[in-house]
Scaffold this motif. Sequence first.
Motif, PDB file in Angstrom:
ATOM      1  N   PRO A   1       2.677   5.279 -77.571  1.00 42.82           N
ATOM      2  CA  PRO A   1       3.523   4.537 -76.628  1.00 42.82           C
ATOM      3  C   PRO A   1       4.613   3.738 -77.347  1.00 42.82           C
ATOM      4  O   PRO A   1       4.377   3.177 -78.421  1.00 42.82           O
ATOM      5  CB  PRO A   1       2.549   3.583 -75.935  1.00 42.82           C
ATOM      6  CG  PRO A   1       1.192   4.062 -76.267  1.00 42.82           C
ATOM      7  CD  PRO A   1       1.271   4.868 -77.523  1.00 42.82           C
ATOM      8  N   LEU A   2       5.803   3.715 -76.747  1.00 48.99           N
ATOM      9  CA  LEU A   2       6.941   2.989 -77.305  1.00 48.99           C
ATOM     10  C   LEU A   2       7.462   2.006 -76.255  1.00 48.99           C
ATOM     11  O   LEU A   2       8.051   2.411 -75.252  1.00 48.99           O
ATOM     12  CB  LEU A   2       8.034   3.995 -77.684  1.00 48.99           C
ATOM     13  CG  LEU A   2       9.300   3.455 -78.323  1.00 48.99           C
ATOM     14  CD1 LEU A   2       9.019   2.919 -79.719  1.00 48.99           C
ATOM     15  CD2 LEU A   2      10.366   4.535 -78.385  1.00 48.99           C
ATOM     16  N   PRO A   3       7.227   0.687 -76.469  1.00 45.13           N
ATOM     17  CA  PRO A   3       7.751  -0.290 -75.510  1.00 45.13           C
ATOM     18  C   PRO A   3       9.271  -0.375 -75.623  1.00 45.13           C
ATOM     19  O   PRO A   3       9.802  -0.459 -76.732  1.00 45.13           O
ATOM     20  CB  PRO A   3       7.125  -1.620 -75.944  1.00 45.13           C
ATOM     21  CG  PRO A   3       6.199  -1.295 -77.064  1.00 45.13           C
ATOM     22  CD  PRO A   3       6.525   0.059 -77.589  1.00 45.13           C
ATOM     23  N   GLN A   4       9.956  -0.344 -74.460  1.00 43.24           N
ATOM     24  CA  GLN A   4      11.418  -0.435 -74.452  1.00 43.24           C
ATOM     25  C   GLN A   4      11.818  -1.612 -73.592  1.00 43.24           C
ATOM     26  O   GLN A   4      12.071  -1.459 -72.388  1.00 43.24           O
ATOM     27  CB  GLN A   4      11.984   0.839 -73.875  1.00 43.24           C
ATOM     28  CG  GLN A   4      11.643   2.012 -74.739  1.00 43.24           C
ATOM     29  CD  GLN A   4      12.828   2.907 -74.844  1.00 43.24           C
ATOM     30  OE1 GLN A   4      13.154   3.586 -73.907  1.00 43.24           O
ATOM     31  NE2 GLN A   4      13.505   2.861 -75.971  1.00 43.24           N
ATOM     32  N   LEU A   5      11.844  -2.775 -74.225  1.00 38.60           N
ATOM     33  CA  LEU A   5      12.105  -4.016 -73.485  1.00 38.60           C
ATOM     34  C   LEU A   5      13.427  -3.973 -72.729  1.00 38.60           C
ATOM     35  O   LEU A   5      13.516  -4.432 -71.589  1.00 38.60           O
ATOM     36  CB  LEU A   5      12.099  -5.197 -74.460  1.00 38.60           C
ATOM     37  CG  LEU A   5      10.706  -5.655 -74.902  1.00 38.60           C
ATOM     38  CD1 LEU A   5      10.792  -6.626 -76.067  1.00 38.60           C
ATOM     39  CD2 LEU A   5       9.948  -6.276 -73.729  1.00 38.60           C
TER      40      LEU A   5
ATOM     41  N   VAL B   1      10.428  -0.541 -69.568  1.00 40.47           N
ATOM     42  CA  VAL B   1       9.398   0.509 -69.491  1.00 40.47           C
ATOM     43  C   VAL B   1       8.730   0.695 -70.849  1.00 40.47           C
ATOM     44  O   VAL B   1       9.318   0.403 -71.888  1.00 40.47           O
ATOM     45  CB  VAL B   1       9.992   1.883 -69.058  1.00 40.47           C
ATOM     46  CG1 VAL B   1      10.431   1.865 -67.598  1.00 40.47           C
ATOM     47  CG2 VAL B   1      11.131   2.330 -69.947  1.00 40.47           C
ATOM     48  N   THR B   2       7.495   1.187 -70.814  1.00 42.40           N
ATOM     49  CA  THR B   2       6.858   1.724 -72.011  1.00 42.40           C
ATOM     50  C   THR B   2       6.842   3.238 -71.840  1.00 42.40           C
ATOM     51  O   THR B   2       6.512   3.737 -70.766  1.00 42.40           O
ATOM     52  CB  THR B   2       5.426   1.184 -72.162  1.00 42.40           C
ATOM     53  OG1 THR B   2       5.483  -0.240 -72.212  1.00 42.40           O
ATOM     54  CG2 THR B   2       4.783   1.711 -73.444  1.00 42.40           C
ATOM     55  N   VAL B   3       7.203   3.955 -72.892  1.00 41.02           N
ATOM     56  CA  VAL B   3       7.415   5.401 -72.801  1.00 41.02           C
ATOM     57  C   VAL B   3       6.498   6.136 -73.767  1.00 41.02           C
ATOM     58  O   VAL B   3       6.269   5.674 -74.889  1.00 41.02           O
ATOM     59  CB  VAL B   3       8.877   5.753 -73.190  1.00 41.02           C
ATOM     60  CG1 VAL B   3       9.170   7.224 -72.931  1.00 41.02           C
ATOM     61  CG2 VAL B   3       9.865   4.886 -72.461  1.00 41.02           C
TER      62      VAL B   3
ATOM     63  N   GLY C   1       7.003  -5.537 -68.079  1.00 34.83           N
ATOM     64  CA  GLY C   1       7.656  -6.788 -67.693  1.00 34.83           C
ATOM     65  C   GLY C   1       7.767  -6.944 -66.185  1.00 34.83           C
ATOM     66  O   GLY C   1       7.439  -6.037 -65.423  1.00 34.83           O
ATOM     67  N   GLU C   2       8.255  -8.109 -65.788  1.00 33.70           N
ATOM     68  CA  GLU C   2       8.298  -8.495 -64.368  1.00 33.70           C
ATOM     69  C   GLU C   2       9.341  -7.705 -63.577  1.00 33.70           C
ATOM     70  O   GLU C   2       9.121  -7.360 -62.427  1.00 33.70           O
ATOM     71  CB  GLU C   2       8.627  -9.990 -64.256  1.00 33.70           C
ATOM     72  CG  GLU C   2       7.545 -10.906 -64.807  1.00 33.70           C
ATOM     73  CD  GLU C   2       6.249 -10.814 -64.012  1.00 33.70           C
ATOM     74  OE1 GLU C   2       6.295 -11.082 -62.806  1.00 33.70           O
ATOM     75  OE2 GLU C   2       5.201 -10.464 -64.603  1.00 33.70           O
TER      76      GLU C   2
END
Length: 134
Positions: free
Chosen positions: A33-37, A41-43, A60-61
């Motif tokens: 998994p790669l978090p994309q702030l 999204v996490t991808v 996130g919110e």
Amino acid sequence: MIGRLNHVAIAVKDLVSSTRLYRETLGANVSAPLPQLDHGVTVVFIELPNTKIELLEPLGEASPIAKFLEKNADGGIHHLCYEVEDILAARDHLIGQGARILGTGEPKIGAHGKPVLFLHPKDFNGTLIELEQA
Ligand code: CO
């Protein structure tokens, strides 16, 4: 103007169970998994011989996929990504054709480290389209 189908993105509620589904049930190679702030999204990436599948989980919110998942409780196809050679030339051509670009209209860096833009789904048969510079 558009080239290869770079990926199909599927919104999911639970990346762990969806990763298991693709890895174990469908027998695919799934990335970590790669978090994309920046994109909320996490991808994870799934490499297929002719394209990629991306599974997107809200992060996130204010995740842009939260509403989509409210309407599509089981998840669903969220967008298609087409490659273009020159993203600014593509954008200007599309604006000239009357298409709407989401956000500021300036490319953001996407999941693959390349500039991306999103096109309004109402202009493209109800399909959210991402353009990525090849
Ligand atoms: Co995408």
